[in-house]
Design a protein around this motif. Structure first.
Motif, PDB file in Angstrom:
ATOM      1  N   VAL A 138      40.830  42.869  32.276  1.00 28.66           N
ATOM      2  CA  VAL A 138      40.831  41.899  33.358  1.00 28.66           C
ATOM      3  C   VAL A 138      42.173  41.182  33.419  1.00 28.66           C
ATOM      4  O   VAL A 138      42.684  40.724  32.388  1.00 28.66           O
ATOM      5  N   GLY A 139      42.760  41.095  34.616  1.00 26.21           N
ATOM      6  CA  GLY A 139      44.005  40.359  34.788  1.00 26.21           C
ATOM      7  C   GLY A 139      43.854  38.908  34.366  1.00 26.21           C
ATOM      8  O   GLY A 139      42.797  38.299  34.546  1.00 26.21           O
ATOM      9  N   LYS A 140      44.914  38.366  33.801  1.00 23.93           N
ATOM     10  CA  LYS A 140      44.841  37.025  33.222  1.00 23.93           C
ATOM     11  C   LYS A 140      44.420  35.969  34.240  1.00 23.93           C
ATOM     12  O   LYS A 140      43.625  35.073  33.937  1.00 23.93           O
ATOM     13  N   ASP A 141      44.954  36.040  35.456  1.00 28.13           N
ATOM     14  CA  ASP A 141      44.636  35.021  36.464  1.00 28.13           C
ATOM     15  C   ASP A 141      43.176  35.079  36.898  1.00 28.13           C
ATOM     16  O   ASP A 141      42.509  34.046  36.995  1.00 28.13           O
ATOM     17  N   ILE A 142      42.685  36.291  37.176  1.00 32.82           N
ATOM     18  CA  ILE A 142      41.296  36.395  37.631  1.00 32.82           C
ATOM     19  C   ILE A 142      40.330  36.104  36.490  1.00 32.82           C
ATOM     20  O   ILE A 142      39.215  35.613  36.717  1.00 32.82           O
ATOM     21  N   ALA A 143      40.752  36.390  35.249  1.00 31.28           N
ATOM     22  CA  ALA A 143      39.907  36.051  34.098  1.00 31.28           C
ATOM     23  C   ALA A 143      39.722  34.539  34.007  1.00 31.28           C
ATOM     24  O   ALA A 143      38.622  34.042  33.758  1.00 31.28           O
ATOM     25  N   THR A 144      40.813  33.813  34.237  1.00 30.62           N
ATOM     26  CA  THR A 144      40.729  32.344  34.220  1.00 30.62           C
ATOM     27  C   THR A 144      39.857  31.841  35.360  1.00 30.62           C
ATOM     28  O   THR A 144      39.028  30.949  35.175  1.00 30.62           O
ATOM     29  N   THR A 145      40.040  32.420  36.547  1.00 32.99           N
ATOM     30  CA  THR A 145      39.259  32.000  37.707  1.00 32.99           C
ATOM     31  C   THR A 145      37.761  32.227  37.493  1.00 32.99           C
ATOM     32  O   THR A 145      36.936  31.369  37.826  1.00 32.99           O
ATOM     33  N   LEU A 146      37.404  33.389  36.919  1.00 32.04           N
ATOM     34  CA  LEU A 146      36.003  33.733  36.721  1.00 32.04           C
ATOM     35  C   LEU A 146      35.440  33.178  35.411  1.00 32.04           C
ATOM     36  O   LEU A 146      34.234  33.307  35.171  1.00 32.04           O
ATOM     37  N   GLY A 147      36.321  32.612  34.576  1.00 33.80           N
ATOM     38  CA  GLY A 147      35.862  32.087  33.284  1.00 33.80           C
ATOM     39  C   GLY A 147      35.457  33.187  32.315  1.00 33.80           C
ATOM     40  O   GLY A 147      34.542  33.019  31.503  1.00 33.80           O
ATOM     41  N   LYS A 148      36.148  34.336  32.377  1.00 38.09           N
ATOM     42  CA  LYS A 148      35.821  35.474  31.532  1.00 38.09           C
ATOM     43  C   LYS A 148      36.796  35.584  30.364  1.00 38.09           C
ATOM     44  O   LYS A 148      37.978  35.252  30.489  1.00 38.09           O
ATOM     45  N   HIS A 149      36.274  36.068  29.216  1.00 41.98           N
ATOM     46  CA  HIS A 149      37.084  36.249  28.017  1.00 41.98           C
ATOM     47  C   HIS A 149      36.783  37.617  27.413  1.00 41.98           C
ATOM     48  O   HIS A 149      35.800  38.273  27.771  1.00 41.98           O
ATOM     49  N   VAL A 150      37.638  38.032  26.489  1.00 42.23           N
ATOM     50  CA  VAL A 150      37.402  39.289  25.777  1.00 42.23           C
ATOM     51  C   VAL A 150      36.060  39.199  25.056  1.00 42.23           C
ATOM     52  O   VAL A 150      35.769  38.214  24.384  1.00 42.23           O
ATOM     53  N   GLY A 151      35.264  40.235  25.233  1.00 39.75           N
ATOM     54  CA  GLY A 151      33.924  40.238  24.639  1.00 39.75           C
ATOM     55  C   GLY A 151      32.825  39.936  25.634  1.00 39.75           C
ATOM     56  O   GLY A 151      31.648  40.227  25.376  1.00 39.75           O
ATOM     57  N   ASP A 152      33.190  39.362  26.794  1.00 36.16           N
ATOM     58  CA  ASP A 152      32.195  39.088  27.835  1.00 36.16           C
ATOM     59  C   ASP A 152      31.927  40.352  28.650  1.00 36.16           C
ATOM     60  O   ASP A 152      32.654  41.350  28.556  1.00 36.16           O
ATOM     61  N   ASP A 153      30.901  40.273  29.472  1.00 32.59           N
ATOM     62  CA  ASP A 153      30.611  41.345  30.434  1.00 32.59           C
ATOM     63  C   ASP A 153      30.982  40.875  31.834  1.00 32.59           C
ATOM     64  O   ASP A 153      30.912  39.687  32.139  1.00 32.59           O
ATOM     65  N   ILE A 154      31.369  41.815  32.678  1.00 34.76           N
ATOM     66  CA  ILE A 154      31.646  41.510  34.069  1.00 34.76           C
ATOM     67  C   ILE A 154      30.938  42.542  34.931  1.00 34.76           C
ATOM     68  O   ILE A 154      30.929  43.744  34.605  1.00 34.76           O
ATOM     69  N   THR A 155      30.322  42.100  35.998  1.00 27.05           N
ATOM     70  CA  THR A 155      29.611  43.001  36.905  1.00 27.05           C
ATOM     71  C   THR A 155      30.510  43.386  38.067  1.00 27.05           C
ATOM     72  O   THR A 155      31.065  42.525  38.742  1.00 27.05           O
ATOM     73  N   LEU A 156      30.659  44.680  38.285  1.00 25.99           N
ATOM     74  CA  LEU A 156      31.440  45.199  39.400  1.00 25.99           C
ATOM     75  C   LEU A 156      30.589  46.207  40.149  1.00 25.99           C
ATOM     76  O   LEU A 156      30.094  47.168  39.542  1.00 25.99           O
ATOM     77  N   LEU A 157      30.397  45.985  41.436  1.00 21.57           N
ATOM     78  CA  LEU A 157      29.621  46.896  42.272  1.00 21.57           C
ATOM     79  C   LEU A 157      28.229  47.147  41.702  1.00 21.57           C
ATOM     80  O   LEU A 157      27.679  48.244  41.795  1.00 21.57           O
ATOM     81  N   GLY A 158      27.690  46.120  41.056  1.00 20.50           N
ATOM     82  CA  GLY A 158      26.341  46.220  40.516  1.00 20.50           C
ATOM     83  C   GLY A 158      26.261  46.795  39.119  1.00 20.50           C
ATOM     84  O   GLY A 158      25.173  46.797  38.522  1.00 20.50           O
ATOM     85  N   ASP A 159      27.367  47.292  38.560  1.00 22.91           N
ATOM     86  CA  ASP A 159      27.382  47.850  37.200  1.00 22.91           C
ATOM     87  C   ASP A 159      28.038  46.874  36.235  1.00 22.91           C
ATOM     88  O   ASP A 159      28.987  46.168  36.593  1.00 22.91           O
ATOM     89  N   LYS A 160      27.571  46.846  35.000  1.00 22.82           N
ATOM     90  CA  LYS A 160      28.142  45.964  33.990  1.00 22.82           C
ATOM     91  C   LYS A 160      29.242  46.679  33.207  1.00 22.82           C
ATOM     92  O   LYS A 160      29.090  47.836  32.808  1.00 22.82           O
ATOM     93  N   PHE A 161      30.342  45.964  33.018  1.00 19.75           N
ATOM     94  CA  PHE A 161      31.467  46.472  32.242  1.00 19.75           C
ATOM     95  C   PHE A 161      31.783  45.470  31.137  1.00 19.75           C
ATOM     96  O   PHE A 161      31.713  44.252  31.352  1.00 19.75           O
TER      97      PHE A 161
END
Length: 372
Positions: A138-161
């Protein structure tokens, strides 16, 4: 009394009108800088995003108006990689993907063999392991915006990554993008076996003759268009529409500013007909009177342009701060654009002041003195 003193005195005589005219010119110049800066920044940001990943050429489907609207068969990549002069070839799938919060990000799908992996600037985390699936960088800026960190999951197009790293690219597009495995993104977008474009790294990018041979060989395969990274949006219909709309609006705004200068000076001339007659009667030549009014127009345009530059820079930063724009485009007006806009506004303001100046000197001193 010299020309400059007369011009300043006349501007001070009607302070409200002068201030409103200055603001009109400032808004016109600021709008011009912001709108033109926006259209230019689209190309510049896309070019930077390609160049920092090592793209020399981009292979796309021929005949598609939008540069990332078509698909290319992944099976053609090994054949392109064998062409003399091609150091590496890799497919990339691009998609705008909804996240867990119904936010939208750019998702890049890279194959395991892509040369892009060798230049990923990791801020935190690791690169994917061979054969690993459902990972995300995840790009650093969007990670900050979404509040995501290494080890978290992110949903894209309905799938978890699973997020295994954050990246620290320089371009605003790459800093707000999510990188996943190509097979995973193909599966999520129902585009198995296809990529949006093929990235080419040349063995000798400075050799134009060798580059031309590579381009000719790829286009000879049929159905493909090959462009350099700086020209990837050259024939894009949406970018062309943005350029046309923003350019038209920018010029309309600038011309409106000039008309405000012309209107202010024309009103001033009509109000000061008797005064102009007195100046003519005491020996001021028509050229000297015209010069004083042209200087007045120059002052209005120059002061308005100076304020407009500040508004233009502020407006560009405001656009970049809007998430829907700032995630993909960093609007930065160049010094050249600022200088050209300011000079154009001043020159047009001076030209616009000639008609009021001509009106001022058209009447004879006797006629002007009779004016009440």
């Amino acid at each position: 009394m010299n020309h400059l003193e007369l011009a300043f005195r006349n501007l001070q005589r009607r302070p409200t009108r002068s201030i409103l005219t200055l603001l009109g010119v400032a808004v016109a110049v600021g709008s011009f800088i912001t709108l033109y800066g926006l259209s230019r920044s689209v190309n510049e940001n896309v070019q930077q995003a390609f160049e920092e990943r090592g793209n020399d050429l981009t292979v796309r489907r021929r005949g598609v108006a939008e540069p990332f609207g078509g698909t290319v068969p992944e099976a053609i990549i090994p054949e392109i990689a064998k062409i003399p002069g091609v150091a590496a070839a890799a497919g990339q799938l691009l998609s705008f993907a909804a996240t867990d919060n119904d936010d939208h990000v750019i998702a890049f799908g890279w194959p395991e063999s892509s040369f892009y992996w060798s230049s990923v600037p990791l801020a935190e985390g690791r690169l994917p392991n061979p054969g690993e699936r459902k990972f995300a960088l995840v790009g650093k800026d969007i990670a900050t915006t979404l509040g995501k960190h290494v080890g978290d999951d992110i949903t894209l197009l309905g799938d978890k990554f699973h997020i295994i790293a954050t990246t620290n690219y320089g371009s605003v597009i790459n800093r707000n993008a999510v990188i996943v495995g190509l097979p995973d993104l193909q599966e999520a977008t129902f585009r198995t076996g296809s990529v949006t474009y093929i990235a080419i790294r040349l063995a000798d990018p400075a050799n134009q003759a060798a580059t031309d041979r590579v381009v000719k060989a790829i286009e000879g395969l049929g159905g493909f268009a090959v462009t350099r990274s700086e020209s990837v949006l050259k024939n894009d219909s949406l970018v062309g529409l943005l350029d046309a709309v923003s350019s038209s609006m920018a010029w309309v705004a600038l011309l409106m500013g000039v008309l405000m200068v012309l209107n202010t000076l024309l009103m001033a001339v009509l109000e000061r007909t008797r005064e102009i007659g007195i100046l003519s009667a005491i020996g001021w030549s028509k050229e000297r009177i015209m010069g004083a009014l042209v200087i007045e127009g120059f002052l209005l345009s120059a002061l308005g342009s100076g304020l407009g530059i500040l508004l233009g820079i502020g407006g560009s930063r405001l656009l970049s701060a809007i998430p829907a724009i700032g995630r993909y485009i960093a609007v930065r007006p160049t010094p050249g654009l600022i200088a050209v806009t300011a000079i154009a506004a001043i020159v047009l303001g001076i030209l616009g002041s000639f008609y009021p100046a001509f009106v001022a000197t058209r009447a004879s001193p006797a006629e002007a003195l009779e004016h009440t």
